[in-house]
Design a protein around this motif. Structure first.
Motif, mmCIF file in Angstrom:
data_model
loop_
_atom_site.group_PDB
_atom_site.id
_atom_site.type_symbol
_atom_site.label_atom_id
_atom_site.label_comp_id
_atom_site.label_asym_id
_atom_site.label_seq_id
_atom_site.Cartn_x
_atom_site.Cartn_y
_atom_site.Cartn_z
ATOM 1 N N LEU A 34 -49.734 77.201 5.534
ATOM 2 C CA LEU A 34 -49.256 76.200 6.011
ATOM 3 C C LEU A 34 -50.144 75.245 6.755
ATOM 4 C CD1 LEU A 34 -45.713 77.050 6.234
ATOM 5 C CD2 LEU A 34 -46.698 75.814 4.238
ATOM 6 N N ASP A 35 -51.261 75.979 7.469
ATOM 7 C CA ASP A 35 -51.988 75.227 8.367
ATOM 8 C C ASP A 35 -52.765 74.115 7.903
ATOM 9 O OD1 ASP A 35 -51.095 76.820 10.272
ATOM 10 O OD2 ASP A 35 -52.849 78.224 10.286
ATOM 11 N N ASN A 36 -53.369 74.305 6.450
ATOM 12 C CA ASN A 36 -53.899 73.414 5.693
ATOM 13 C C ASN A 36 -53.714 73.698 4.173
ATOM 14 O OD1 ASN A 36 -55.666 71.693 4.629
ATOM 15 N ND2 ASN A 36 -57.107 71.767 6.268
ATOM 16 N N PRO A 37 -52.639 73.409 3.636
ATOM 17 C CA PRO A 37 -52.248 73.884 2.316
ATOM 18 C C PRO A 37 -53.260 73.446 1.206
ATOM 19 C CG PRO A 37 -50.543 72.700 3.101
ATOM 20 C CD PRO A 37 -51.819 72.821 4.210
ATOM 21 N N ALA A 38 -53.737 71.955 1.491
ATOM 22 C CA ALA A 38 -54.816 71.336 0.293
ATOM 23 C C ALA A 38 -56.152 72.081 0.370
ATOM 24 C CB ALA A 38 -54.986 70.077 0.835
ATOM 25 N N LEU A 39 -56.761 72.304 1.439
ATOM 26 C CA LEU A 39 -57.845 73.196 1.542
ATOM 27 C C LEU A 39 -57.693 74.475 1.233
ATOM 28 C CD1 LEU A 39 -60.837 73.410 2.558
ATOM 29 C CD2 LEU A 39 -60.059 74.071 4.666
ATOM 30 N N ASN A 40 -56.588 75.110 1.351
ATOM 31 C CA ASN A 40 -56.323 76.502 0.882
ATOM 32 C C ASN A 40 -56.462 76.640 -0.595
ATOM 33 O OD1 ASN A 40 -56.670 77.853 3.804
ATOM 34 N ND2 ASN A 40 -54.288 77.304 3.934
ATOM 35 N N ILE A 41 -55.492 75.697 -0.961
ATOM 36 C CA ILE A 41 -55.515 75.791 -2.504
ATOM 37 C C ILE A 41 -56.822 75.539 -3.261
ATOM 38 C CG2 ILE A 41 -54.675 74.427 -4.487
ATOM 39 C CD1 ILE A 41 -51.902 74.018 -2.737
ATOM 40 N N LEU A 42 -57.397 74.577 -2.423
ATOM 41 C CA LEU A 42 -58.688 74.144 -3.448
ATOM 42 C C LEU A 42 -59.730 75.427 -3.048
ATOM 43 C CD1 LEU A 42 -59.507 70.623 -2.251
ATOM 44 C CD2 LEU A 42 -59.072 71.330 -4.332
ATOM 45 N N THR A 43 -59.628 76.034 -2.059
ATOM 46 C CA THR A 43 -60.735 77.297 -1.629
ATOM 47 C C THR A 43 -60.408 78.495 -2.658
ATOM 48 O OG1 THR A 43 -60.631 76.983 0.669
ATOM 49 C CG2 THR A 43 -61.375 78.926 -0.030
ATOM 50 N N VAL A 44 -58.961 78.664 -2.760
ATOM 51 C CA VAL A 44 -58.669 79.794 -3.887
ATOM 52 C C VAL A 44 -58.894 79.426 -5.393
ATOM 53 C CG1 VAL A 44 -56.747 80.742 -5.139
ATOM 54 C CG2 VAL A 44 -56.698 80.644 -2.736
ATOM 55 N N LEU A 45 -58.859 78.199 -5.740
ATOM 56 C CA LEU A 45 -59.352 77.701 -7.065
ATOM 57 C C LEU A 45 -60.838 77.789 -7.108
ATOM 58 C CD1 LEU A 45 -56.808 74.764 -7.921
ATOM 59 C CD2 LEU A 45 -56.939 77.120 -8.710
#
Length: 193
Positions: A34-45
């Protein structure tokens, strides 16, 4: 109809889809998500759906291979982007304090190493290995709820055999590779370390 269903299942449960979605499902267990969901999602993808398969995507776009890399002899070099991507992602997630995602990355790395070694001897179902590893990691994160995903493994194995891409033995080797790789990742890189 049966072959078409098997082909659709092979695409829906392919490693870029399963790795990316599975990674996102597991990442939801990370407090740091939750600290940075957009960056985390992009990183996983990026690390689970794009980087590991970039050379295959490139060849497919140029019309020089199918997306499933059916030819065994062409497979070994295409493991390199995945190995690099999974190793880098483990370091990134460790740096971000995401120990569960670090475990996932190392599990995918170890599964890929096992697949690479087996590929020199025989053709193994990379689809089934990837799905198996992902399901085990989801089980690790969401026990016992993750058990509902177990039937996907034999369904995908059936699909890979039905398309003529693999034999039953090659899908069994895929289950073995995914199981051993993910369990080694969990054992050697546990979330409490």
């Amino acid at each position: 109809m049966t072959r078409k269903t098997a082909e659709v299942l092979s695409y829906l449960l392919s490693n870029p889809v399963v790795g990316g979605l599975g990674g996102l499902v597991v990442m939801l267990r990370e407090e740091a998500f939750l600290d940075n969901p957009a960056l985390n999602i992009l990183t996983v993808l990026l690390f689970y759906s794009i980087v590991p398969f970039v050379s295959v995507y490139y060849l497919r776009l140029r019309g020089k291979s199918d997306v499933f890399m059916s030819e065994k002899s062409r497979r070994p070099k295409h493991f390199i982007p995945g190995l690099v991507g999974y190793a880098v992602s483990a370091i990134v997630f460790q740096g971000w304090g995401m120990k569960l995602m670090r475990t996932v990355s190392y599990s995918f790395l170890l599964t890929s190493l096992i697949l690479l070694l087996l590929t020199f001897a025989t053709k193994v179902s990379i689809h089934v290995a990837g799905l198996t590893a992902t399901v085990i990691l989801i089980l690790y994160s969401y026990w016992p709820t993750g058990l509902i995903l177990l039937p996907l493994i034999p369904v995908l194995a059936w699909a890979r055999v039905s398309t003529g891409e693999h034999t039953c033995w090659q899908t069994v080797l895929g289950v073995f590779s995914g199981t051993v790789g993910s369990l080694l990742g969990i054992a050697f890189f546990p979330t409490w370390y």
